[in-house]
Design a protein around this motif. Structure first.
Motif, PDB file in Angstrom:
ATOM      1  N   ALA A  23      91.536  39.837 -12.570  1.00 32.91           N
ATOM      2  CA  ALA A  23      91.712  40.983 -11.677  1.00 32.91           C
ATOM      3  C   ALA A  23      92.953  41.734 -12.143  1.00 32.91           C
ATOM      4  O   ALA A  23      93.864  41.151 -12.752  1.00 32.91           O
ATOM      5  CB  ALA A  23      91.864  40.534 -10.231  1.00 32.91           C
ATOM      6  N   VAL A  24      92.998  43.049 -11.903  1.00 29.84           N
ATOM      7  CA  VAL A  24      94.153  43.862 -12.300  1.00 29.84           C
ATOM      8  C   VAL A  24      94.486  44.834 -11.183  1.00 29.84           C
ATOM      9  O   VAL A  24      93.635  45.170 -10.338  1.00 29.84           O
ATOM     10  CB  VAL A  24      93.869  44.637 -13.613  1.00 29.84           C
ATOM     11  N   ASP A  25      95.731  45.291 -11.214  1.00 29.99           N
ATOM     12  CA  ASP A  25      96.085  46.384 -10.321  1.00 29.99           C
ATOM     13  C   ASP A  25      96.218  47.652 -11.151  1.00 29.99           C
ATOM     14  O   ASP A  25      95.963  47.653 -12.372  1.00 29.99           O
ATOM     15  CB  ASP A  25      97.365  46.057  -9.547  1.00 29.99           C
ATOM     16  N   ALA A  26      96.607  48.720 -10.501  1.00 29.41           N
ATOM     17  CA  ALA A  26      96.668  50.008 -11.181  1.00 29.41           C
ATOM     18  C   ALA A  26      97.706  50.029 -12.283  1.00 29.41           C
ATOM     19  O   ALA A  26      97.614  50.808 -13.232  1.00 29.41           O
ATOM     20  CB  ALA A  26      96.943  51.119 -10.171  1.00 29.41           C
ATOM     21  N   LYS A  27      98.745  49.170 -12.205  1.00 24.58           N
ATOM     22  CA  LYS A  27      99.836  49.169 -13.171  1.00 24.58           C
ATOM     23  C   LYS A  27      99.626  48.143 -14.291  1.00 24.58           C
ATOM     24  O   LYS A  27     100.569  47.812 -15.008  1.00 24.58           O
ATOM     25  CB  LYS A  27     101.142  48.890 -12.458  1.00 24.58           C
ATOM     26  N   ASN A  28      98.387  47.656 -14.435  1.00 27.34           N
ATOM     27  CA  ASN A  28      98.037  46.705 -15.494  1.00 27.34           C
ATOM     28  C   ASN A  28      98.728  45.366 -15.332  1.00 27.34           C
ATOM     29  O   ASN A  28      99.002  44.672 -16.308  1.00 27.34           O
ATOM     30  CB  ASN A  28      98.326  47.280 -16.885  1.00 27.34           C
ATOM     31  N   ASN A  29      99.039  44.989 -14.094  1.00 32.95           N
ATOM     32  CA  ASN A  29      99.365  43.603 -13.816  1.00 32.95           C
ATOM     33  C   ASN A  29      98.051  42.828 -13.807  1.00 32.95           C
ATOM     34  O   ASN A  29      97.135  43.143 -13.039  1.00 32.95           O
ATOM     35  CB  ASN A  29     100.085  43.460 -12.480  1.00 32.95           C
ATOM     36  N   VAL A  30      97.969  41.847 -14.656  1.00 31.72           N
ATOM     37  CA  VAL A  30      96.731  41.083 -14.817  1.00 31.72           C
ATOM     38  C   VAL A  30      96.879  39.754 -14.098  1.00 31.72           C
ATOM     39  O   VAL A  30      97.920  39.082 -14.211  1.00 31.72           O
ATOM     40  CB  VAL A  30      96.421  40.862 -16.312  1.00 31.72           C
ATOM     41  N   PHE A  31      95.800  39.385 -13.375  1.00 36.62           N
ATOM     42  CA  PHE A  31      95.795  38.136 -12.617  1.00 36.62           C
ATOM     43  C   PHE A  31      94.593  37.313 -13.072  1.00 36.62           C
ATOM     44  O   PHE A  31      93.468  37.808 -13.112  1.00 36.62           O
ATOM     45  CB  PHE A  31      95.726  38.408 -11.116  1.00 36.62           C
ATOM     46  N   SER A  35      92.469  33.569 -12.795  1.00 41.22           N
ATOM     47  CA  SER A  35      92.193  32.328 -12.066  1.00 41.22           C
ATOM     48  C   SER A  35      91.632  31.312 -13.045  1.00 41.22           C
ATOM     49  O   SER A  35      90.860  31.654 -13.943  1.00 41.22           O
ATOM     50  CB  SER A  35      91.189  32.571 -10.934  1.00 41.22           C
ATOM     51  N   THR A  36      92.022  30.055 -12.889  1.00 39.95           N
ATOM     52  CA  THR A  36      91.642  29.032 -13.858  1.00 39.95           C
ATOM     53  C   THR A  36      90.893  27.891 -13.199  1.00 39.95           C
ATOM     54  O   THR A  36      90.921  27.709 -11.981  1.00 39.95           O
ATOM     55  CB  THR A  36      92.890  28.473 -14.569  1.00 39.95           C
ATOM     56  N   ARG A  37      90.243  27.144 -14.073  1.00 39.49           N
ATOM     57  CA  ARG A  37      89.513  25.960 -13.597  1.00 39.49           C
ATOM     58  C   ARG A  37      90.483  24.890 -13.100  1.00 39.49           C
ATOM     59  O   ARG A  37      90.141  24.071 -12.257  1.00 39.49           O
ATOM     60  CB  ARG A  37      88.647  25.406 -14.727  1.00 39.49           C
ATOM     61  N   GLY A  38      91.697  24.906 -13.595  1.00 38.42           N
ATOM     62  CA  GLY A  38      92.682  23.913 -13.172  1.00 38.42           C
ATOM     63  C   GLY A  38      93.385  24.263 -11.873  1.00 38.42           C
ATOM     64  O   GLY A  38      94.376  23.611 -11.514  1.00 38.42           O
ATOM     65  N   GLY A  39      92.928  25.321 -11.169  1.00 34.01           N
ATOM     66  CA  GLY A  39      93.490  25.646  -9.872  1.00 34.01           C
ATOM     67  C   GLY A  39      94.747  26.490  -9.942  1.00 34.01           C
ATOM     68  O   GLY A  39      95.509  26.529  -8.971  1.00 34.01           O
ATOM     69  N   LYS A  40      94.971  27.180 -11.067  1.00 28.79           N
ATOM     70  CA  LYS A  40      96.173  27.989 -11.211  1.00 28.79           C
ATOM     71  C   LYS A  40      95.826  29.475 -11.166  1.00 28.79           C
ATOM     72  O   LYS A  40      94.739  29.888 -11.607  1.00 28.79           O
ATOM     73  CB  LYS A  40      96.885  27.659 -12.517  1.00 28.79           C
ATOM     74  N   VAL A  41      96.783  30.252 -10.634  1.00 28.07           N
ATOM     75  CA  VAL A  41      96.702  31.706 -10.675  1.00 28.07           C
ATOM     76  C   VAL A  41      97.847  32.175 -11.554  1.00 28.07           C
ATOM     77  O   VAL A  41      99.017  31.854 -11.304  1.00 28.07           O
ATOM     78  CB  VAL A  41      96.799  32.334  -9.274  1.00 28.07           C
ATOM     79  N   ILE A  42      97.515  32.925 -12.618  1.00 22.78           N
ATOM     80  CA  ILE A  42      98.492  33.345 -13.620  1.00 22.78           C
ATOM     81  C   ILE A  42      98.667  34.855 -13.540  1.00 22.78           C
ATOM     82  O   ILE A  42      97.684  35.611 -13.475  1.00 22.78           O
ATOM     83  CB  ILE A  42      98.041  32.932 -15.032  1.00 22.78           C
ATOM     84  N   HIS A  43      99.908  35.263 -13.569  1.00 23.34           N
ATOM     85  CA  HIS A  43     100.237  36.687 -13.646  1.00 23.34           C
ATOM     86  C   HIS A  43     100.654  36.993 -15.082  1.00 23.34           C
ATOM     87  O   HIS A  43     101.466  36.288 -15.682  1.00 23.34           O
ATOM     88  CB  HIS A  43     101.372  37.029 -12.673  1.00 23.34           C
ATOM     89  N   TYR A  44     100.066  38.097 -15.617  1.00 26.93           N
ATOM     90  CA  TYR A  44     100.366  38.458 -17.001  1.00 26.93           C
ATOM     91  C   TYR A  44     100.687  39.940 -17.062  1.00 26.93           C
ATOM     92  O   TYR A  44      99.900  40.789 -16.621  1.00 26.93           O
ATOM     93  CB  TYR A  44      99.169  38.141 -17.916  1.00 26.93           C
ATOM     94  N   ASP A  45     101.850  40.274 -17.636  1.00 26.24           N
ATOM     95  CA  ASP A  45     102.242  41.663 -17.854  1.00 26.24           C
ATOM     96  C   ASP A  45     102.877  41.817 -19.228  1.00 26.24           C
ATOM     97  O   ASP A  45     103.787  42.612 -19.425  1.00 26.24           O
ATOM     98  CB  ASP A  45     103.202  42.138 -16.762  1.00 26.24           C
ATOM     99  N   GLY A  46     102.384  41.064 -20.197  1.00 27.60           N
ATOM    100  CA  GLY A  46     103.003  40.935 -21.498  1.00 27.60           C
ATOM    101  C   GLY A  46     103.666  39.592 -21.624  1.00 27.60           C
ATOM    102  O   GLY A  46     103.805  39.044 -22.719  1.00 27.60           O
ATOM    103  N   LYS A  47     104.078  39.050 -20.518  1.00 25.21           N
ATOM    104  CA  LYS A  47     104.527  37.678 -20.397  1.00 25.21           C
ATOM    105  C   LYS A  47     103.684  37.013 -19.319  1.00 25.21           C
ATOM    106  O   LYS A  47     103.076  37.690 -18.496  1.00 25.21           O
ATOM    107  CB  LYS A  47     106.010  37.622 -20.038  1.00 25.21           C
ATOM    108  N   GLU A  48     103.645  35.743 -19.310  1.00 29.86           N
ATOM    109  CA  GLU A  48     102.769  35.038 -18.377  1.00 29.86           C
ATOM    110  C   GLU A  48     103.565  34.056 -17.523  1.00 29.86           C
ATOM    111  O   GLU A  48     104.541  33.467 -17.973  1.00 29.86           O
ATOM    112  CB  GLU A  48     101.675  34.286 -19.154  1.00 29.86           C
TER     113      GLU A  48
END
Length: 995
Positions: A362-370, A372-385
């Motif tokens: 999923a993403v927001d308007a500012k290209n913050n990427v979210f 979801s993983t099989r291991g139960g984690k939610v990761i935020h990515y904006d060039g760094k994770e």
């Protein structure tokens, strides 16, 4: 048997071997020294760089066949064949794998470098032994080598604008003709350092001179001064590359320094890296390969700003770079195959956090990427994770971002919604959301439909409240998709069993297609239409619960199993099993994103749209593309027939080939060189004269096999289709000759043989028939002669018999002293004897003569019987009829002797001739009859049979044998009650027509 052992060498040991070889060869060429340094430094620099990279997506070719193989040079020809110069020789990519090309007999060592095409598209390469080779007829041919005693090394060579082969050594520059003979065109005390070719065909030679360079153009070599000087400290003679960027000649040195070779200035913002190697990609881009892992792109921005991008592929050592005809990038490696970058605009973002499978994006308007993983984690990515939520032991399937909605799930990003089982109000696994407005959102989960927000509060769907979430309706089953019609206030829900609509009164109705339930993967509302992504029908568009539009393969959709759809600025984004397609709803034009666009193998697990980017989850990693510059390659498809195997034996594949009837097993090797299009392409083929329709197979399968083809004339037709583009048809005509017993000439020969046999048989039969006829005729002639002899004998016997009877009659007259009667009798007798003598030698006589003869004979008999005897002869038939001579007289004699002679009183005899289809003679007398005559003879003791009747029977038998006609006679006794009144003899006799 020779067993070859393959040892996999460590990169460090491999570098040491090459270094030792270079040193032991006493190579003085500065490029070889630099190459050795690069290998040693690059393989010793094993420390990792940043873990965060945005690299263009790629796929790898030849991981297996190029294992333990170092790629030194890459070249793609005009027909898109990819060649590699490696430490194991020259390789070409054919039939889905790399195959080694045989080297030249004179070749020194296996390593090959500097793969280049001349102006005619012919491939050349060089080695460490001062040799230059040309690829000719599938193998290498030596075209030039440095003289012995010269410093061997990698030969510097190029082709000028007149396609002359120009070779540079340390001491001189030479021109090499087609026969391999060289002519020195430059020699000086200044050492030759580098030879480069510009985009316009000019050759630039740098020597050890700091203030001049050599230019070769239009067949003329001249020295040109360098207007911008460089300090001796900055000059690096070991690695010189001259490029023309935006019209400016720039010298790149191995120490990271640059020199502008013409008037002007450049602001160099490129961080110097020692011993970089360079490759010019375009007129304004140069790729730099470092001694460590990774590559970077250097660009001349405008006319004066030289900048570099971040290092890419930091986990790969890049040994060679090449750009293909359609912009595809090829990166060579040491032992890891060939990297193929189909599109640089498609960026892959490597996520290393969590070390588990990524399920949703999923993403927001500012290209913050979210993520979801099989291991139960939610990761935020904006060039760094970084991890922003974690649920151990719980797989998070999908993740959604609803702008302006606070779900209370994540404190850092409250607009995120995903599975959360840590609260008592578990809503199940989130499958889909529909944002009604900036205050309300609908959520489809594994256990039902929920809403978040105040809008729709008055609807009767309000059943159960879980904090700020509300359960809607009576749908208690697994929900997959949800959408909402604001105008009609209708909720649409896709479940595991079908598609349903719920109105404001909570009335539920199933929407069906062709009277069957619809398995819906995603839903969206466009104006007053419901767009439904299905698992097997493509996209169905409903209006008032009726299908008003269908988007399937006939409408350009490449796969009917659609997983997700999303609408943005009148563009419909569609994800399915073959990748992502984008439909412009105004123009109905499709953009397809697959391997050629950087979506490798069309693998798409999920996608999301930000303000300016399309984010795709592919192969477990996020990929980004700019929405305003979506890549779309228009391929030029070429397919060729590389070779043909007949009974597993390679044959020529050009022209019209002929094969025997035993050579009926064919394998056609098809060469489709569209590497980036291969996974989505289909090969169509057929053999005209054998196949009724086109057959097809994936383009990744390069062999077309026919286990058996009967004799006949054939033509193989092959074409390739990529999406909506088809190549031209490649054809191969061939003929399988039938066995000799099925050939035309054999049929002709057999026909001629049969004809000759029949002719011979015919003439033989004719001869046999003629012989038989001759024998038959001879036999018939003998029989005829015999019969004639018998007839003549009979007639000769009958004549004396008749004469004897007549003389007896004359004797009786004389004894009775009837002198006048005896005289008349003698006269008639003489006439009768004369006729008998004349006719007895003839088989047939005219019927008139036969009747006259009978009249003479009956006249004689009348004299004997006096006035008591009357006779009549009747014939009304035509003249010109011949009858057997003297044939009727014996019958008349029998009538007289045995019938009339014993009668007293008047005696009558009638002779009638009747001619129809037969000649019938009827003799009727009114004598005593045969029975009375026999009694009289027996009483008189006369048992002698009449000689005339015996003679008649024999003569009839002979006539029947001779003429084959119905011949014979019948005797009828005439009665009046019990009283015999005479005899009638009916004779059927042969006759001949005179005319």
């Amino acid at each position: 048997m020779i067993v070859e052992k393959t040892h996999i060498l460590s990169p460090t040991f491999r570098t040491k071997l090459i270094s030792d070889y270079l040193c032991s060869s006493s190579i003085g060429n500065h490029r070889l020294k630099l190459f050795r340094s690069i290998l040693i430094i690059s393989l010793l620099s094993l420390s990792s760089l940043t873990a965060y990279s945005q690299d263009p997506t790629y796929f790898v070719l030849g991981e297996e066949e190029l294992l333990n193989t170092d790629i030194y040079s890459i070249c793609q020809t005009e027909n898109e064949l990819v060649y590699l110069g490696t430490n194991h020789g020259l390789f070409v990519y054919l039939h889905g794998k790399f195959e080694r090309i045989p080297g030249a007999e004179e070749q020194r060592g296996n390593s090959l470098f500097e793969l280049k095409l001349d102006n005619n598209g012919e491939l050349y390469c060089a080695n460490l032994g001062g040799q230059t080779f040309k690829l000719e007829n599938g193998k290498l041919k030596l075209v030039f080598e440095l003289e012995k005693g010269k410093n061997w090394g990698i030969v510097m060579y190029e082709f000028d604008d007149q396609n002359r082969l120009i070779v540079a050594s340390k001491e001189s520059i030479m021109e090499v003709d087609n026969n391999g003979k060289s002519k020195i065109i430059y020699t000086d005390k200044q050492k030759v350092l580098t030879l480069n070719k510009l985009f316009d065909g000019r050759l630039i030679v740098r020597t050890s001179s700091l203030d001049s360079m050599i230019l070769i153009e239009h067949g003329i070599l001249r020295t040109q001064s360098i207007s911008v000087a460089i300090d001796d400290a900055d000059y690096n003679p070991f690695m010189n590359h001259v490029f023309e960027l935006n019209g400016k000649l720039i010298n790149f040195f191995g120490n990271g320094k640059i020199q502008l070779l013409e008037q002007g200035s450049i602001n160099n913002h490129v961080t110097p890296l020692i011993n970089e190697r360079y490759f010019q990609y375009s007129k304004d881009v140069v790729w730099a390969m470092g001694t460590a892992k990774g590559v970077r792109k250097i660009t001349l921005n405008g006319d004066s700003e030289l900048i570099s991008e971040e290092t890419m592929y930091v986990d790969r050592f890049i040994s060679a770079i090449h750009v293909g005809e359609n912009g595809t990038l090829f990166f060579g490696t040491f032992g890891n195959g060939l990297l193929v970058v189909p599109n640089q605009a498609t960026k892959k973002h490597i996520i290393r956090t969590g070390q588990t499978t990524i399920n949703g994006i999923a993403v927001d308007a500012k290209n913050n990427v979210f993520l979801s993983t099989r291991g139960g984690k939610v990761i935020h990515y904006d060039g760094k994770e970084r991890i922003i939520d974690s649920m151990y032991g719980k797989s998070i399937h999908k993740i959604y971002y609803a702008n302006g909605i606070d779900f209370g799930k994540n404190k850092l990003f409250p607009s995120l919604v995903y599975t959360n089982s840590r609260t008592a109000n578990d809503i199940g696994s989130v499958k889909d959301i529909c944002q009604v407005d900036d205050k309300t959102v609908l959520i489809a989960t594994s256990i039902g439909i929920y809403k978040k927000g105040l809008v729709l509060e008055g609807a009767r769907w309000d059943k159960v409240r879980y904090e700020h979430l509300m359960r809607l309706g009576r749908l208690n089953e697994r929900c997959i998709a949800v959408s909402y019609d604001k105008q009609k206030n209708i909720l649409y829900v896709g479940t595991s069993t079908g598609l349903f609509e719920l109105n404001n009164s909570d009335e539920q109705k199933e929407i069906r297609y062709k009277d069957k339930s619809i398995i819906c993967q995603d839903l969206l509302m466009k104006e007053n239409e419901l767009w439904c992504a299905t698992s097997d029908h493509g996209i169905l568009v409903f209006k008032n619960s009726k299908v008003v539009r269908k988007i399937d393969k006939q409408k350009g959709l490449s796969d009917l199993s659609v997983n997700k759809i999303e609408l943005r600025n009148n563009q419909l984004f569609v994800a399915h099993n073959n990748g992502i397609q984008i439909l412009n709803l105004e123009t109905n034009v499709w953009i397809t994103l697959g391997t050629a666009e950087g979506i490798i193998n069309g693998s798409v697990a999920d996608f999301a749209l930000s303000a300016d980017k399309l984010w795709i989850l592919s192969d477990g990693q996020p990929i980004s593309l700019m929405l305003d510059n979506l890549p779309q390659k228009t391929p030029t498809l070429n397919i060729s027939l590389d070779s043909v195997l007949v009974l597993n034996k390679r044959v020529l594949n050009t022209g019209h080939s002929q094969f025997s009837y035993t050579e009926n097993q064919f394998s056609f090797f098809v060469n489709f060189n569209g590497i980036e299009y291969e996974s989505e392409s289909v090969i169509y083929y057929r053999i005209k004269g054998f196949d009724k329709a086109w057959k097809m197979k994936p383009a990744t399968e390069h062999i077309i096999e026919y286990d058996y083809l009967p004799p006949g004339d054939y033509e193989l037709e092959v074409k390739v289709k990529y999406r909506e583009t088809e190549s031209e048809v490649t054809r191969f005509a061939f003929e399988i000759n039938p066995p000799y017993w099925q050939t035309v000439w054999f049929y002709v020969l057999i026909s001629v043989g049969i004809g000759l046999f029949l002719v011979i048989l015919y003439f033989y039969q004719i001869r046999r028939v003629n012989q038989r006829n001759k024998e038959k005729l001879e036999k018939q002639q003998i029989q005829t002669d015999l019969l004639d002899s018998e007839l003549k004998a009979l007639r000769s016997q009958m004549n004396p018999h008749f004469i004897f009877n007549s003389l007896n009659s004359i004797q009786d007259l004389i004894l009775q002293q009837e002198t006048d009667a005896s005289y008349d009798y003698i006269v008639l007798f003489a006439d009768l004897v004369r006729s008998t003598l004349n006719y007895s030698g003839q088989d047939f006589i005219p019927i008139e003569k036969e009747i006259k003869f009978l009249e003479v004979y009956l006249s004689l008999e009348k004299l004997r019987f006096e006035e008591d005897f009357n006779y009549s002869i009747n014939y009304d038939g035509p003249d010109g009829i011949d009858v057997p001579s003297l044939f009727i007289q014996p019958f008349i004699e029998n009538a007289l002797v045995h019938g009339l002679l014993h009668k007293t009183g008047q005696k009558n005899l009638t002779i009638d001739f009747e001619l129809t289809d037969k000649l019938i003679c009827t003799i009727t007398d009114d004598g005593v009859g045969r029975k009375r005559s026999k009694e009289i003879q027996e009483r008189r003791g006369n048992h002698h049979e009449s000689f005339a009747l015996d003679a008649i029977d024999k003569r009839l038998s002979i006539l029947s044998a001779q003429y084959g006609k119905e011949v014979g006679y019948e005797i009828h006794d005439l009665y009046n009650g019990e009283e015999s009144i005479g005899t009638k003899v009916v004779i059927t006799m042969p006759y001949l027509k005179q005319f």
